[in-house]
Design an enzyme around this catalytic site. Sequence first.
Site, mmCIF file in Angstrom:
data_model
loop_
_atom_site.group_PDB
_atom_site.id
_atom_site.type_symbol
_atom_site.label_atom_id
_atom_site.label_comp_id
_atom_site.label_asym_id
_atom_site.label_seq_id
_atom_site.Cartn_x
_atom_site.Cartn_y
_atom_site.Cartn_z
ATOM 1 N N LEU A 10 0.863 -1.174 0.000
ATOM 2 C CA LEU A 10 0.000 0.000 0.000
ATOM 3 C C LEU A 10 0.903 1.228 0.000
ATOM 4 C CD1 LEU A 10 -2.780 1.418 0.343
ATOM 5 C CD2 LEU A 10 -2.509 1.106 2.814
ATOM 6 N N GLY A 13 0.194 8.765 -1.738
ATOM 7 C CA GLY A 13 0.744 9.902 -2.478
ATOM 8 C C GLY A 13 1.336 9.518 -3.818
ATOM 9 N N SER A 15 0.145 10.157 -7.057
ATOM 10 C CA SER A 15 -0.302 10.840 -8.280
ATOM 11 C C SER A 15 0.850 11.408 -9.085
ATOM 12 C CB SER A 15 -1.293 11.956 -7.944
ATOM 13 O OG SER A 15 -0.683 12.954 -7.140
ATOM 14 N N SER A 16 2.025 11.561 -8.458
ATOM 15 C CA SER A 16 3.169 12.141 -9.168
ATOM 16 C C SER A 16 4.449 11.803 -8.422
ATOM 17 C CB SER A 16 3.015 13.673 -9.281
ATOM 18 O OG SER A 16 3.043 14.270 -7.991
ATOM 19 N N GLY A 19 6.194 8.983 -5.343
ATOM 20 C CA GLY A 19 5.139 8.022 -5.056
ATOM 21 C C GLY A 19 4.695 7.279 -6.288
ATOM 22 N N SER A 142 12.532 12.829 4.920
ATOM 23 C CA SER A 142 13.302 13.834 4.186
ATOM 24 C C SER A 142 14.608 13.986 4.936
ATOM 25 C CB SER A 142 12.542 15.170 4.175
ATOM 26 O OG SER A 142 13.378 16.243 3.806
ATOM 27 N N TYR A 155 7.557 22.239 8.527
ATOM 28 C CA TYR A 155 7.826 21.014 7.766
ATOM 29 C C TYR A 155 8.843 20.141 8.499
ATOM 30 C CZ TYR A 155 9.557 18.047 3.953
ATOM 31 O OH TYR A 155 9.945 16.980 3.178
#
Length: 284
Positions: A10, A13, A15-16, A19, A142, A155
């Site tokens: 699974l 994220g 869509s681009s 991911g 990150s 962030y």
Amino acid sequence: MNPHGQPVALVTGTSSGMGLHTAVELARRGLTVVATMRDTSRAAALTDAAAQAGVEVDVRALDVTDHDAARACVDAVLADLGRIDVLVNNAGRGAVATAEQLSLEEVRDQLEVNYLGPVALTKLVLPGMREAGSGTVLTVTSVGGAVGQPFADAYCGAKFAVEGFMQSLAVVMLAHGVHVSVIEPAAVASDFVGNVARPDDVRAEGPYAAQLEAYLARSAGAFANAQSSQDAAAAIADAATSTDYRFRWQTSDGATAFVGMSLADTDGSRVLGATRGWIERAPN
């Protein structure tokens, strides 16, 4: 049920960017991939990439900040496929602003997507993995999860938080056969920068304007020489499927060096010395 008995991954994220390519790469390696995104009307890039690679992915809607939807998604995957062997917490969003420029709502938004979302999904998959005596939870953080950076207060704060949660969890789950890890990309060429939250007044004149200008110029240079999404995704897939366990992974040698600077920085001077130069003066 999963007709071929392959491991089920699974990925959030998708869509681009990283991911998308992670979902395709895991499918290429023989996993059954459930690829989630907030808006499935944006799935064309993913399904096209999967078709080009000769694989299929199961696209499903999921906003990781909607915890009821997350539970419904996990329950549906378990009902349809019988198992979740790999969770890749990839969905995330950046924010550019320093403390005075951030509302508490904007700080909470960062915590929701970068911290609470991965935590909630991890909690949902752990019972099945624990009962099976195996499984992998990989959270894409990150280098900002180890190195605090100027104008990334909210962030980096959220990424530090999720790394602390996962590192605390990791040693407990090892005793149950479950691998909990994080992977830390540096700059990656993707839509991430375009999706960064910027409060309306972030570029306004004020006490931080020159520092922000210098930071944005430095960041533009870093992303101009960024690792490709495909390369980062290959490293993520390696970490997600490795049988050699370690808690912390990076996607490039540069990311390893950068993270290492902070992890060996017992008094904080190395990080502050390195990042101070990012904001000392605006470019000519």
